[in-house]
Design an enzyme around this catalytic site. Structure first.
Site, PDB file in Angstrom:
ATOM      1  N   GLY A  54     -35.022  14.406  10.527  1.00  0.00           N
ATOM      2  CA  GLY A  54     -35.633  15.488   9.764  1.00  0.00           C
ATOM      3  C   GLY A  54     -34.702  15.910   8.644  1.00  0.00           C
ATOM      4  O   GLY A  54     -33.516  15.577   8.667  1.00  0.00           O
ATOM      5  N   CYS A  87     -31.016  10.598  14.577  1.00  0.00           N
ATOM      6  CA  CYS A  87     -30.484  11.363  13.461  1.00  0.00           C
ATOM      7  C   CYS A  87     -30.589  12.873  13.724  1.00  0.00           C
ATOM      8  O   CYS A  87     -29.942  13.373  14.623  1.00  0.00           O
ATOM      9  CB  CYS A  87     -31.187  10.946  12.170  1.00  0.00           C
ATOM     10  SG  CYS A  87     -30.265  11.429  10.712  1.00  0.00           S
ATOM     11  N   TYR A  88     -31.427  13.595  13.016  1.00  0.00           N
ATOM     12  CA  TYR A  88     -31.542  15.038  13.284  1.00  0.00           C
ATOM     13  C   TYR A  88     -31.909  15.285  14.747  1.00  0.00           C
ATOM     14  O   TYR A  88     -31.454  16.266  15.353  1.00  0.00           O
ATOM     15  CB  TYR A  88     -32.580  15.696  12.362  1.00  0.00           C
ATOM     16  CG  TYR A  88     -32.667  17.188  12.593  1.00  0.00           C
ATOM     17  CD1 TYR A  88     -31.751  18.049  12.001  1.00  0.00           C
ATOM     18  CD2 TYR A  88     -33.633  17.734  13.442  1.00  0.00           C
ATOM     19  CE1 TYR A  88     -31.793  19.415  12.240  1.00  0.00           C
ATOM     20  CE2 TYR A  88     -33.693  19.100  13.685  1.00  0.00           C
ATOM     21  CZ  TYR A  88     -32.771  19.934  13.075  1.00  0.00           C
ATOM     22  OH  TYR A  88     -32.809  21.284  13.319  1.00  0.00           O
ATOM     23  N   HIS A 174     -30.922   4.999  11.660  1.00  0.00           N
ATOM     24  CA  HIS A 174     -32.381   4.921  11.798  1.00  0.00           C
ATOM     25  C   HIS A 174     -32.835   3.541  12.284  1.00  0.00           C
ATOM     26  O   HIS A 174     -32.965   2.616  11.487  1.00  0.00           O
ATOM     27  CB  HIS A 174     -33.045   5.250  10.463  1.00  0.00           C
ATOM     28  CG  HIS A 174     -32.931   6.694  10.116  1.00  0.00           C
ATOM     29  ND1 HIS A 174     -33.854   7.634  10.524  1.00  0.00           N
ATOM     30  CD2 HIS A 174     -31.976   7.369   9.449  1.00  0.00           C
ATOM     31  CE1 HIS A 174     -33.478   8.829  10.112  1.00  0.00           C
ATOM     32  NE2 HIS A 174     -32.340   8.699   9.447  1.00  0.00           N
ATOM     33  N   GLU A 176     -35.689   2.662  13.133  1.00  0.00           N
ATOM     34  CA  GLU A 176     -37.080   2.386  12.779  1.00  0.00           C
ATOM     35  C   GLU A 176     -37.254   1.720  11.416  1.00  0.00           C
ATOM     36  O   GLU A 176     -38.319   1.199  11.120  1.00  0.00           O
ATOM     37  CB  GLU A 176     -37.912   3.682  12.855  1.00  0.00           C
ATOM     38  CG  GLU A 176     -37.591   4.741  11.799  1.00  0.00           C
ATOM     39  CD  GLU A 176     -36.402   5.647  12.143  1.00  0.00           C
ATOM     40  OE1 GLU A 176     -35.541   5.216  12.929  1.00  0.00           O
ATOM     41  OE2 GLU A 176     -36.327   6.761  11.605  1.00  0.00           O
ATOM     42  N   SER A 228     -68.719   0.685   3.288  1.00  0.00           N
ATOM     43  CA  SER A 228     -68.362   0.536   1.875  1.00  0.00           C
ATOM     44  C   SER A 228     -67.962  -0.888   1.553  1.00  0.00           C
ATOM     45  O   SER A 228     -67.887  -1.277   0.394  1.00  0.00           O
ATOM     46  CB  SER A 228     -67.190   1.457   1.547  1.00  0.00           C
ATOM     47  OG  SER A 228     -66.024   0.977   2.204  1.00  0.00           O
ATOM     48  N   GLY A 229     -67.691  -1.673   2.607  1.00  0.00           N
ATOM     49  CA  GLY A 229     -67.182  -3.017   2.368  1.00  0.00           C
ATOM     50  C   GLY A 229     -65.660  -3.055   2.369  1.00  0.00           C
ATOM     51  O   GLY A 229     -65.063  -4.114   2.269  1.00  0.00           O
ATOM     52  N   GLY A 230     -65.024  -1.883   2.481  1.00  0.00           N
ATOM     53  CA  GLY A 230     -63.565  -1.820   2.601  1.00  0.00           C
ATOM     54  C   GLY A 230     -63.144  -2.173   4.030  1.00  0.00           C
ATOM     55  O   GLY A 230     -63.989  -2.340   4.907  1.00  0.00           O
ATOM     56  N   VAL A 231     -61.833  -2.261   4.245  1.00  0.00           N
ATOM     57  CA  VAL A 231     -61.330  -2.718   5.547  1.00  0.00           C
ATOM     58  C   VAL A 231     -61.788  -1.809   6.691  1.00  0.00           C
ATOM     59  O   VAL A 231     -62.339  -2.281   7.689  1.00  0.00           O
ATOM     60  CB  VAL A 231     -59.775  -2.745   5.560  1.00  0.00           C
ATOM     61  CG1 VAL A 231     -59.257  -3.303   6.868  1.00  0.00           C
ATOM     62  CG2 VAL A 231     -59.245  -3.527   4.388  1.00  0.00           C
ATOM     63  N   ASP A 232     -61.577  -0.503   6.540  1.00  0.00           N
ATOM     64  CA  ASP A 232     -61.799   0.395   7.682  1.00  0.00           C
ATOM     65  C   ASP A 232     -63.262   0.448   8.106  1.00  0.00           C
ATOM     66  O   ASP A 232     -63.579   0.311   9.280  1.00  0.00           O
ATOM     67  CB  ASP A 232     -61.308   1.811   7.351  1.00  0.00           C
ATOM     68  CG  ASP A 232     -59.880   1.803   6.856  1.00  0.00           C
ATOM     69  OD1 ASP A 232     -59.152   0.861   7.207  1.00  0.00           O
ATOM     70  OD2 ASP A 232     -59.502   2.716   6.103  1.00  0.00           O
ATOM     71  N   SER A 233     -64.157   0.650   7.134  1.00  0.00           N
ATOM     72  CA  SER A 233     -65.553   0.763   7.539  1.00  0.00           C
ATOM     73  C   SER A 233     -66.095  -0.592   7.995  1.00  0.00           C
ATOM     74  O   SER A 233     -66.947  -0.662   8.881  1.00  0.00           O
ATOM     75  CB  SER A 233     -66.418   1.368   6.425  1.00  0.00           C
ATOM     76  OG  SER A 233     -66.506   0.504   5.314  1.00  0.00           O
ATOM     77  N   SER A 234     -65.570  -1.684   7.441  1.00  0.00           N
ATOM     78  CA  SER A 234     -66.050  -3.010   7.852  1.00  0.00           C
ATOM     79  C   SER A 234     -65.654  -3.315   9.288  1.00  0.00           C
ATOM     80  O   SER A 234     -66.483  -3.768  10.091  1.00  0.00           O
ATOM     81  CB  SER A 234     -65.469  -4.100   6.944  1.00  0.00           C
ATOM     82  OG  SER A 234     -65.914  -3.916   5.629  1.00  0.00           O
ATOM     83  N   LYS A 378     -53.276   1.416   9.748  1.00  0.00           N
ATOM     84  CA  LYS A 378     -54.027   0.410   8.994  1.00  0.00           C
ATOM     85  C   LYS A 378     -53.738  -1.020   9.462  1.00  0.00           C
ATOM     86  O   LYS A 378     -54.652  -1.829   9.609  1.00  0.00           O
ATOM     87  CB  LYS A 378     -53.677   0.539   7.511  1.00  0.00           C
ATOM     88  CG  LYS A 378     -54.578  -0.253   6.606  1.00  0.00           C
ATOM     89  CD  LYS A 378     -55.451   0.681   5.840  1.00  0.00           C
ATOM     90  CE  LYS A 378     -56.429   0.019   4.933  1.00  0.00           C
ATOM     91  NZ  LYS A 378     -57.403   1.008   4.453  1.00  0.00           N
TER      92      LYS A 378
END
Ligand code: XMP
Length: 522
Positions: A54, A87-88, A174, A176, A228-234, A378
């Site tokens: 943080g 870290c923090y 870190h 990550e 919409s044809g985008g990744v998420d809705s497809s 994603k």
């Protein structure tokens, strides 16, 4: 219920990365703000807890402190809760336990070499001398009682610690971020060796469970989804179809500002290939009439947003008439980052996008909401899409804004301008793909400028439009760099556009990064 590791967010820019790395290791993880009550977290039966980094110093008057009750938590089986402070997170833990944190005059930022002093658990398999990424102001100068050092660097005598009598660990660096060479191993060690996880989280298991869950939830009710044809809705469409079959109806709207071929492609893919019930509504005329003469980008967005809702509502009424009943659920492709954005420690951030494509729909139409990807990143949605057989052309697609080409024809949108832009954009994208560059950029597109310039073609003088090409690299769209595409590639694309698109006689390449420019021009 899955094994899970809970991450307490103290406001680090890397908190989401921690969650992603833990999930990549095969263990489900979730982020909560550091202000959450311990009892709420215990109720989730976590196998372990990670305290994120943080921006604060533990000495700041309003710094988030770690209440001692976190350090005596127990798991469901009565064993002490494993904790890893990063870290923090480590400093807060040490501060609470009476260790000493030194105020730094300046941040230590960059690579350091880790000397491993004890590789029994957290640092098993991490070679001494490997690179770690430091990014901190304060650091720990005296350990709390019962803790000892398990690694150091030239600059930091206390780089990693563990408690002698409980499963508590801390690292000043870190693990990550990718710059920490063996960061994945460290987080894996925490999940498997320290927390004793077996690893039951994967895209395949997600598909099976979500399918069952949606089936159980939806019963014999109907579901609609704006596609919409985008990744998420497809990917959502294919997953929901797997779960409820023909009780899913997708609504796909031609808003008149789609790209070349998109209207046909989406229908081919979903109706013909996946055999999903698809209601394709061609409302191009309505949208374009309403957009006529409108130059202001925010007004364009409003008109498109409102018209979309109207068209969607009408389509829903038709579906109700066809089915003889009202679909109970509206599915949405909401992702985890949107969810955490609204609960994170920093509070709803100022960068939240105002551009929500179907914003306002659910309230107006009294649906229950299904959000199958609410807990996913994603990359995970992409992986699930691949497993479900969604074509790579959709999975790897660049983001495309809801207002579509309307914000890429600068100034008033006309059918003629859209036709020019579609052709130029298609050439650019085709060439990126055929040169193997498409996946190297985060987003690429053409913009039609409201400028005419003089040119010469054959012996004739021309006075035609200017087209700008935009390609950026980015991680999340919040910041972006212009992509250094090769000159010969740009020359080739420019040549093709000027030769093949009658009406464009000049092509320029946008070399601005975000900030201060935005990715879109409007
Ligand atoms: P900017 O232009 O703000 O864009 O740097 C960041 C990302 O958001 C997309 N974008 C939109 N997406 N509706 C959307 O659904 C919008 O109104 C909108 N405006 C920008 C943009 O394409 C980029 O990926």
């Amino acid at each position: 219920m899955h094994e899970r590791i809970v991450i307490l967010d103290f406001g680090s820019q890397y908190t989401q990365l921690i969650a992603r790395r833990i999930r990549e290791a095969g263990v489900y993880s979730e982020i909560y703000p550091c202000t959450v009550e311990p009892a709420e977290v215990v109720a989730l039966s976590p196998k372990g807890l990670i305290l994120s980094g943080g921006p604060s110093s533990v000495y700041d008057p309003d710094a988030p402190q770690l209440s001692p009750s976190w350090l005596s938590l127990r798991r469901d089986d009565g064993s002490p809760m494993p904790i890893l402070g990063i870290c923090y997170g480590l400093q807060a833990m040490a501060h609470t336990l009476g260790g000493e944190v030194a105020r730094a005059d300046r941040r230590e930022f960059g690579r350091a070499h880790l000397v491993v002093d004890d590789d029994a658990d957290l640092l098993a398999g991490v070679p001494s001398g490997s690179t770690v990424w430091m990014s901190h102001g304060d650091h720990l100068t005296r350990l709390p009682e019962g803790y000892r050092v398990i690694a150091h660097t030239d600059n930091a005598p206390i780089a990693a610690v563990k408690a002698l009598h409980r499963p508590h660990f801390g690292v000043q660096f870190h693990p990550e971020v990718v710059h920490t060479e063996h960061g994945r191993t460290i987080l894996q060690n925490f999940a498997y060796r320290v927390c004793g996880c077996a690893g039951d989280w994967s895209a395949a298991s997600f598909i099976e469970e979500k399918t069952r869950e949606i089936r159980a939830q939806a019963g014999d009710e109907h579901v609609i989804l704006g596609l919409s044809g985008g990744v998420d809705s497809s990917v959502a469409a294919v997953l929901l179809h797997r779960a409820v079959g023909d009780r899913l109806t997708c609504i796909f709207v031609n808003n008149g500002v789609l790209r070349k071929g998109e209207w046909e492609q989406v229908q081919d893919t979903f109706r013909d290939h996946f055999r999903i019930r698809l209601k394709a509504v061609d409302a191009a005329g309505l949208f374009l009439d309403r957009l006529a003469g409108v130059a202001d980008p925010e007004r364009k967005r409003k008109i498109i947003g409102n018209t979309f809702i109207e068209v969607f509502e009408r389509a829903t009424e038709e579906i109700v008439a066809e089915l003889g009943r009202k679909p109970k659920y509206l599915a949405q492709g909401t992702l985890y980052p949107d969810v955490i954005e609204s609960v994170s420690f920093k509070g709803p951030s100022a960068t939240i996008k105002t551009h929500h494509n179907v914003g306002g729909l659910p309230e107006k139409m009294d649906f229950e909401i299904l959000e199958p990807f609410r807990e996913l990143f994603k990359d995970e949605v992409r992986e699930i899409g691949r497993l479900l057989g969604v074509p790579e052309t959709i999975i790897g697609r660049h983001p495309f804004p809801g207002p579509g080409l309307a914000i890429r024809v600068l100034g008033p949108v006309t059918r003629e301008a859209l036709a020019l832009l579609r052709e130029a954009d298609a050439i650019f994208i085709d060439e990126l793909k055929s040169h193997g560059l498409y996946d190297d950029v985060w987003q690429a597109f053409a913009v039609l400028l409201p400028v005419q310039s003089v040119g010469v073609m054959g012996d004739a003088r021309t006075y035609e439009n200017v087209c700008a090409l935009r390609a950026v690299t980015s991680v999340d769209g919040m910041t972006a760099d212009w992509a250094p595409l090769p000159y010969d590639f740009l020359a080739h694309v420019s040549n093709r556009i000027v030769n093949e698109v009658r009406g464009i006689n000049r092509v320029v390449y946008d070399i601005s990064s975000k900030p201060p420019a935005t990715i879109e021009w409007e």
